[in-house]
Design a protein around this motif. Sequence first.
Motif, mmCIF file in Angstrom:
data_model
loop_
_atom_site.group_PDB
_atom_site.id
_atom_site.type_symbol
_atom_site.label_atom_id
_atom_site.label_comp_id
_atom_site.label_asym_id
_atom_site.label_seq_id
_atom_site.Cartn_x
_atom_site.Cartn_y
_atom_site.Cartn_z
ATOM 1 N N LEU A 76 -8.759 12.443 -8.978
ATOM 2 C CA LEU A 76 -8.040 11.756 -8.411
ATOM 3 C C LEU A 76 -6.921 12.791 -7.865
ATOM 4 C CD1 LEU A 76 -7.360 9.215 -7.058
ATOM 5 C CD2 LEU A 76 -6.092 8.369 -9.193
ATOM 6 N N THR A 77 -7.107 13.548 -6.937
ATOM 7 C CA THR A 77 -6.041 14.539 -6.585
ATOM 8 C C THR A 77 -4.877 13.902 -5.583
ATOM 9 O OG1 THR A 77 -7.588 15.230 -4.678
ATOM 10 C CG2 THR A 77 -7.801 16.350 -6.884
ATOM 11 N N ILE B 17 -6.597 7.034 0.668
ATOM 12 C CA ILE B 17 -6.612 5.752 0.259
ATOM 13 C C ILE B 17 -5.923 4.660 1.112
ATOM 14 C CG2 ILE B 17 -6.055 3.823 -1.602
ATOM 15 C CD1 ILE B 17 -6.630 6.108 -3.616
ATOM 16 N N PRO B 18 -4.643 4.921 1.788
ATOM 17 C CA PRO B 18 -3.931 4.062 2.678
ATOM 18 C C PRO B 18 -5.145 3.882 3.921
ATOM 19 C CG PRO B 18 -2.341 5.547 1.945
ATOM 20 C CD PRO B 18 -3.850 6.038 1.187
ATOM 21 N N VAL C 12 0.575 -1.144 -0.101
ATOM 22 C CA VAL C 12 -0.113 0.006 -0.151
ATOM 23 C C VAL C 12 0.836 1.295 0.023
ATOM 24 C CG1 VAL C 12 -1.676 1.364 1.312
ATOM 25 C CG2 VAL C 12 -1.995 -1.137 1.271
ATOM 26 N N MET C 13 2.072 1.280 0.690
ATOM 27 C CA MET C 13 2.974 2.414 0.908
ATOM 28 C C MET C 13 3.250 2.653 -0.389
ATOM 29 S SD MET C 13 6.080 2.947 3.076
ATOM 30 C CE MET C 13 7.122 1.706 2.402
ATOM 31 N N VAL C 14 3.991 1.659 -1.386
ATOM 32 C CA VAL C 14 4.644 1.933 -2.376
ATOM 33 C C VAL C 14 3.687 2.340 -3.488
ATOM 34 C CG1 VAL C 14 5.940 0.694 -4.110
ATOM 35 C CG2 VAL C 14 6.509 0.064 -1.851
ATOM 36 N N ALA D 261 1.473 6.394 -7.119
ATOM 37 C CA ALA D 261 0.345 7.002 -7.378
ATOM 38 C C ALA D 261 0.500 8.628 -7.311
ATOM 39 C CB ALA D 261 -0.781 6.916 -6.536
ATOM 40 N N TRP D 262 1.234 9.187 -6.203
ATOM 41 C CA TRP D 262 1.832 10.321 -6.060
ATOM 42 C C TRP D 262 2.422 10.942 -7.293
ATOM 43 C CZ3 TRP D 262 2.482 9.944 -0.151
ATOM 44 C CH2 TRP D 262 1.224 10.351 0.300
ATOM 45 N N LEU D 263 3.584 10.136 -7.464
ATOM 46 C CA LEU D 263 4.661 10.353 -8.357
ATOM 47 C C LEU D 263 4.171 10.402 -9.949
ATOM 48 C CD1 LEU D 263 7.691 8.785 -6.785
ATOM 49 C CD2 LEU D 263 7.160 11.089 -6.815
ATOM 50 N N LEU D 264 3.241 9.571 -10.218
ATOM 51 C CA LEU D 264 2.680 9.287 -11.452
ATOM 52 C C LEU D 264 1.264 10.073 -11.786
ATOM 53 C CD1 LEU D 264 3.521 5.504 -12.147
ATOM 54 C CD2 LEU D 264 4.959 7.591 -12.803
#
Length: 280
Positions: A105-106, A113-114, A84-86, A91-94
Amino acid sequence: ANIGGMGTPIGTPPNAIAIGGLQKAGFDITFGEWMGFSVPIMLIALLLTWVLLLVFFKPKTQSLRIRIEIKRKMDSRGRFIIVVMVGTILAWLLQPLWKDAVPGLTTAIIALIPGVLFLAGKILDKDDFNSLGWNILFIMGGGLSLGVAMSVSGLNSYLVGLISLEGLPFLVTLAIFGVIAAVMTTFISNTATASLLIPIVIGFTSRGYEMLPFVAPLAVMVSLSSSASMALPVSTPPNAIAYGSGELRVKDMARSGIVITLFCIVIILALNFLVGLVLG
């Protein structure tokens, strides 16, 4: 800990306040864009801090042995947390790849989500939820609310009108706000400093279109300079925790902290200047 917090939008509250304020003003900074600018600053500042601390506090030993005992092997819960962490970080980086296709999806939604998965998977329970640092989250929310209130009331435009920057090179303007932020956050929390200064900086958008390209660098300058406060125990929680160990005196922290803060401001200025040259 102070310098490391500069690296990501979630590293420290001033970063979140800056990004939230800029989004209100029409500047959308993604997770990756923030890291692209701030991680080089963070790495250079860490390297410089290491050198300066060796100069100020010469080590009496040549080596340290640290032994870490692993009490238990990783189970399925641990593997689930890592996945989940990875996934969240990716998701943030991409995010720029799909932000047009999935505009809802901000960064904030991804951050939720986590929490949902951990609560649904019973990794966390209501006691863990209640033990969160809600006071810090309310401070961040209060900072964003303060920015909105200053904008809606016109207070930030009024304060900006009292500031005359005509004829000053932009690099000098950046330096002025960086020093102001660093001085303020020496005596009050970095979150409070960002909450007060960033709405004023964003108020420059009311001065006309010619100020628009400069508002984002000014807000980032204030945010990062707020995290560069090393001089006093009251400047940031990490300082207070370190001082609370009983191993430091105030003058020890001030002697090295002031120098490190000044160097950090110079590094932030230099990177701003280089990015400005590259982007024209």
